[in-house]
Design a protein around this motif. Structure first.
Motif, mmCIF file in Angstrom:
data_model
loop_
_atom_site.group_PDB
_atom_site.id
_atom_site.type_symbol
_atom_site.label_atom_id
_atom_site.label_comp_id
_atom_site.label_asym_id
_atom_site.label_seq_id
_atom_site.Cartn_x
_atom_site.Cartn_y
_atom_site.Cartn_z
ATOM 1 N N UNK A 1 0.841 -1.216 0.000
ATOM 2 C CA UNK A 1 0.000 0.000 0.000
ATOM 3 C C UNK A 1 0.870 1.257 0.000
ATOM 4 N N UNK A 2 1.945 1.233 0.798
ATOM 5 C CA UNK A 2 2.830 2.408 0.875
ATOM 6 C C UNK A 2 3.475 2.685 -0.479
ATOM 7 N N UNK A 3 3.917 1.630 -1.154
ATOM 8 C CA UNK A 3 4.526 1.819 -2.474
ATOM 9 C C UNK A 3 3.487 2.243 -3.508
ATOM 10 N N UNK A 4 2.274 1.736 -3.373
ATOM 11 C CA UNK A 4 1.211 2.149 -4.310
ATOM 12 C C UNK A 4 0.997 3.662 -4.230
ATOM 13 N N UNK A 5 1.050 4.207 -3.005
ATOM 14 C CA UNK A 5 0.883 5.661 -2.827
ATOM 15 C C UNK A 5 2.029 6.422 -3.486
ATOM 16 N N UNK A 6 3.253 5.922 -3.320
ATOM 17 C CA UNK A 6 4.406 6.585 -3.944
ATOM 18 C C UNK A 6 4.267 6.569 -5.467
ATOM 19 N N UNK A 7 3.914 5.407 -6.008
ATOM 20 C CA UNK A 7 3.810 5.282 -7.466
ATOM 21 C C UNK A 7 2.652 6.109 -8.019
ATOM 22 N N UNK A 8 1.600 6.261 -7.246
ATOM 23 C CA UNK A 8 0.444 7.041 -7.692
ATOM 24 C C UNK A 8 0.875 8.422 -8.176
ATOM 25 N N UNK A 9 1.881 8.993 -7.489
ATOM 26 C CA UNK A 9 2.331 10.334 -7.861
ATOM 27 C C UNK A 9 3.567 10.300 -8.753
ATOM 28 N N UNK A 10 4.495 9.382 -8.492
ATOM 29 C CA UNK A 10 5.813 9.512 -9.136
ATOM 30 C C UNK A 10 6.003 8.641 -10.373
ATOM 31 N N UNK A 11 5.044 7.779 -10.691
ATOM 32 C CA UNK A 11 5.249 6.856 -11.815
ATOM 33 C C UNK A 11 5.322 7.592 -13.147
ATOM 34 N N UNK A 12 6.174 7.089 -14.005
ATOM 35 C CA UNK A 12 6.177 7.489 -15.417
ATOM 36 C C UNK A 12 5.886 6.240 -16.228
ATOM 37 N N UNK A 13 4.862 6.282 -17.053
ATOM 38 C CA UNK A 13 4.540 5.116 -17.883
ATOM 39 C C UNK A 13 5.091 5.323 -19.288
ATOM 40 N N UNK A 14 5.569 4.248 -19.869
ATOM 41 C CA UNK A 14 6.032 4.257 -21.264
ATOM 42 C C UNK A 14 5.398 3.060 -21.954
ATOM 43 N N UNK A 15 4.718 3.309 -23.041
ATOM 44 C CA UNK A 15 4.033 2.244 -23.773
ATOM 45 C C UNK A 15 4.836 1.906 -25.033
ATOM 46 N N UNK A 16 5.187 0.622 -25.166
ATOM 47 C CA UNK A 16 5.833 0.186 -26.400
ATOM 48 C C UNK A 16 7.334 0.020 -26.316
ATOM 49 N N UNK A 17 7.919 0.134 -25.113
ATOM 50 C CA UNK A 17 9.375 0.031 -24.989
ATOM 51 C C UNK A 17 9.684 -0.460 -23.570
ATOM 52 N N UNK A 18 9.714 -1.781 -23.406
ATOM 53 C CA UNK A 18 9.833 -2.372 -22.065
ATOM 54 C C UNK A 18 11.143 -1.964 -21.389
ATOM 55 N N UNK A 19 12.247 -1.954 -22.136
ATOM 56 C CA UNK A 19 13.539 -1.613 -21.514
ATOM 57 C C UNK A 19 13.548 -0.170 -21.016
#
Length: 769
Positions: free
Chosen positions: A300-318
């Motif tokens: 749950x704690x990490x989910x909260x961090x990712x909620x704000x700080x995540x960057x998603x990239x579609x089409x390039x796994x590396x």
């Protein structure tokens, strides 16, 4: 050739198959931390192969006496080092009388995973021991974000081909040494060892700095996942270690496990006479919750961090894996809860650079923390430097003979004192002062919170401006002020005259400080009077500052129409990196220092660092000219370099180049570009990876108190997205090959500019451009 054994995955770092020569690299890559402590991914069980044991506690350091070939006046007496702390993770395992040791047995199906989404590290493998017993092992480990003095391990063993007598030997060990000690000194003394039932405690104290730490553990045996209430058959105490012995007879295919809670209570947070009492309270909290509930809280704690700080990239796994790895490690290293702490270049993953604070924090990390957390986190980082201002003044006086409150912030520090002992950096890489002033400017620009400057920041700025005023020399030949004998960001040129970046940031610091003095005088008069009286600032002094700033010399080439990195740059043999024999790279591992210093090769962005900081001072045509001149000589052998080049290539619309630099910065450690990941990760440069996407591809800037964007997208990606917390309004940006979407979390509409066109983004209303 870069390493490529890490399996591409959107949310995890995965290694499949056991390779003995990758163990130290993986110990770095799979490191875990929670802001208060961290550890390399050492095995719990004993390992007789090549390993780098490392556990670290934030803020606990030791002044290791400086070791140099000959002593120079002003050298720091010591190099402060984050200490390799007492080890609490150890669980030696004996199967049918034979020690489990991955260096000596046949290994099958080895897999390890660092799950970044949920914040845990695990290993699974089968082994056939020399006694022919086959077992399956599964481990899971995490450092709690909720209870940051606590970590948890679950270690499961299943006999596969026969019944087995399994012995678990969980231990604590305070007899630890640093890998990088200068004089083979011991840094810890053991004061007390206690045990009770399934709990054990070691109180140890650092020599010299007198930090006291209680290292603790509590063990719990499970059979087929049910608590077995098994007590230790033996407790062994040494001079600085303690171990328990648990013996279990396990039928074939029955899973036997030990759950181990452990961690540290430290005298910086508790009364040093009550560390064991505090440790017992931590263990009680952890035991009441239990391993599974602790793990759920971790997710749950990490989910909260990712909620704000995540960057998603579609089409390039590396590319996706790279940016999440960087964001994950930054959050593992520093969460902004404690203004006494800062961000070491290796975080909790190794000992190089002493784990100390560098200018990386101000130049690279603060933008990441401002945009992905509450602004108090960035303010804490600024206050860290304010709290060390007296030491910076002392540093300038003691080492350079400067007077009148001139402040030179240290290149490397734990407590404000300089502790770097290479003279060409300690005395000459003075541009770090400019980064600290720039961070104050950048904080106000981004947050709109001016209060820091009259309360604390102006004193820092005055100390820095005084330093530049005294460090500049009037050249009668040039009839201008020059700055002699410096090392710029490019450490492959030492002791040069008029490094353009240093001269430029010096002038800027004086001008900016002058402006802030006038603003504080006008709008915060009581603060102004307090500060002016405290630091004895006069109009005569201010006038002499302005003389220096207004008449600063900048080396320039009419032939190339560029500012010169330093006076003698064109005297070098200007062979481009592309024409350098690939077998000679990296030059810092292949060439002598003398050869490097005479070469034109640039370790990291230098003149271009100035163009990054002060982008709005120059035209795009000027940037292009300087980029085209300096980039071909840049070897990027500093982790801080590719991100700046990626951002500038994106500004110039050179997306293939920007993407190549992005991939290099985001996968610097995962692909081990610099062949040194076994020493630890490059934590501070990871913030530059975030900047490469947000400021480079997203084109995010703050102009006139407003967010501006110029979104671009690499051809390799289908889409990417990020969030910005701008003045307590969270705006999400999603970029595809065809359009950009803006959405807002909050109640008040926000005005943004996209390619200089004004757009109103309203709550719950997607805007497509």
């Amino acid at each position: 050739m870069n390493q490529d054994y890490i399996v591409p995955n959107n949310w995890s770092i995965i290694e499949e198959g056991f390779e003995i020569d990758k163990v130290k690299s993986s110990e770095s890559l799979f490191s875990i931390g929670n802001g208060a402590m961290g550890q390399r991914a050492n095995f719990e069980e004993q390992y007789s192969g090549n390993t780098f044991q490392g556990s670290y506690i934030a803020g606990v350091y030791y002044p290791d006496k400086t070791k140099v070939g000959w002593w120079k006046n002003g050298y720091p007496q010591y190099f402060a080092k984050v200490l390799n702390a007492p080890n609490w993770i150890g669980i030696n395992v004996v199967i049918n009388g034979e020690d489990l040791d991955l260096a000596t047995c046949e290994i099958k199906n080895f897999r390890r995973e660092l799950n970044m989404k949920e914040g845990w590290y695990s290993r699974t493998f089968n082994v056939i021991l020399k006694n022919k017993t086959e077992i399956k092992v599964k481990t899971l480990r995490f450092l709690s974000l909720d209870i940051d003095e606590l970590g948890a391990i679950k270690y499961e063993v299943t006999p596969i081909n026969s019944d087995a007598k399994i012995i678990f030997k969980p231990y604590l060990d305070a007899g630890i040494e640093n890998e990088d000690t200068n004089w083979e000194e011991k840094f810890w003394e053991t004061l007390d060892i206690e045990s009770e039932n399934n709990e054990a405690f070691i109180v140890a104290r650092t020599l010299k700095t007198k930090f006291s730490v209680a290292t603790f553990m509590k063990n719990n045996i499970l059979i087929d996942n049910i608590k077995a209430n098994i007590e230790p058959t033996n407790v062994k105490k040494g001079e600085s270690d303690i171990s328990f012995i648990y013996e279990i007879a396990a039928p074939k295919n029955q899973t036997v496990a030990i759950e181990k809670l452990g961690g540290y209570t430290v005298s910086t947070n508790h009364n040093e006479n009550e560390l064991i009492k505090a440790a017992k309270q931590v263990l009680e909290k952890g035991t009441t919750l239990g391993f599974n509930a602790l793990l759920e809280l971790q997710k749950e704690a990490w989910a909260k961090i990712w909620e704000m700080s995540d960057i998603t990239i579609d089409g390039d796994v590396k590319a996706q894996q790279g940016i999440r790895f960087n964001i994950f490690q930054l959050n593992q290293t520093y969460l902004g809860k404690d203004s006494r702490l800062n961000i070491g270049p290796k975080g909790f993953t190794g000992e190089k650079y002493g784990g100390s604070t560098y200018w990386d924090t101000e130049a690279y990390c603060i933008p990441f923390y401002m945009a992905t957390k509450d602004q108090t986190v960035a303010r804490n980082l600024l206050e860290y430097r304010y709290n060390q201002l007296d030491k910076a003044i002392e540093n300038a006086e003691k080492n350079l003979g400067f007077k009148n409150g001139a402040a030179l912030y240290p290149m490397v520090t734990m407590n404000g004192e300089e502790c770097h002992n290479e003279w060409e950096i300690t005395f000459e890489e003075i541009h770090r002062n400019g980064a600290i002033a720039f961070a104050i400017f950048n904080y106000y620009r981004f947050t709109g919170d001016y209060s820091y400057i009259p309360e604390k920041g102006l004193e820092v700025l005055i100390g820095i401006a005084r330093f530049w005023h005294q460090r500049a020399t009037f050249s009668t030949q040039k009839n201008q002020y020059v700055i002699l004998g410096v090392t710029g960001p490019n450490e492959y040129e030492n002791n040069v005259n008029n490094n353009w970046y240093t001269n430029y940031i010096a002038k800027w610091c004086i001008d900016y400080t002058y402006e802030q003095i006038e603003k504080v005088n006008s709008d915060y008069n009581s603060d102004y009077n307090r500060i002016v009286n405290k630091v004895n600032l006069t109009k005569t002094e201010l006038d002499s500052w302005k003389q220096v700033a207004n008449n600063m010399y900048f080396p320039y080439s009419e032939e190339h129409n560029v500012f010169l990195q330093q006076d003698g740059f064109l005297d070098k043999e200007l062979v481009k990196v592309a024409d350098l024999d690939k077998t000679q790279r990296p030059i810092n591992q292949k060439w002598s220092w003398d050869r490097i210093l005479r070469s034109p090769y640039i370790k990291q962005a230098d003149t271009l660092q100035g163009f990054y900081f002060f982008e709005d001072h120059f035209t795009k045509e000027q940037l292009e000219k300087h980029f085209d001149f300096y980039e071909p000589f840049t070897v990027h052998e500093s982790s801080l370099s590719p991100c700046v080049h990626s951002i500038q290539a994106a500004v110039l619309g050179r997306m293939e180049q920007a993407y190549t630099f992005y991939l290099r910065t985001s996968r610097l450690d995962l692909d081990d570009y610099n062949k040194e990941v076994h020493e630890g990760l490059h934590i501070t440069s990871m913030a530059g990876t975030w900047m490469s996407i947000v400021e480079g591809f997203g084109g995010m800037r703050i102009k006139n108190n407003t967010l501006h964007f110029e979104p671009r997208i690499p051809s390799q990606w289908k889409a990417y997205s990020f969030k910005i917390n701008f003045r307590n309004q969270i705006i999400k940006v999603e970029v595809t090959q065809h359009e950009t979407q803006f959405s807002l979390e909050g109640k008040t509409p926000i005005k943004v500019f996209v390619f200089d066109k004004e757009i109103l983004v309203e709550p719950n209303n997607l805007v497509k451009i």
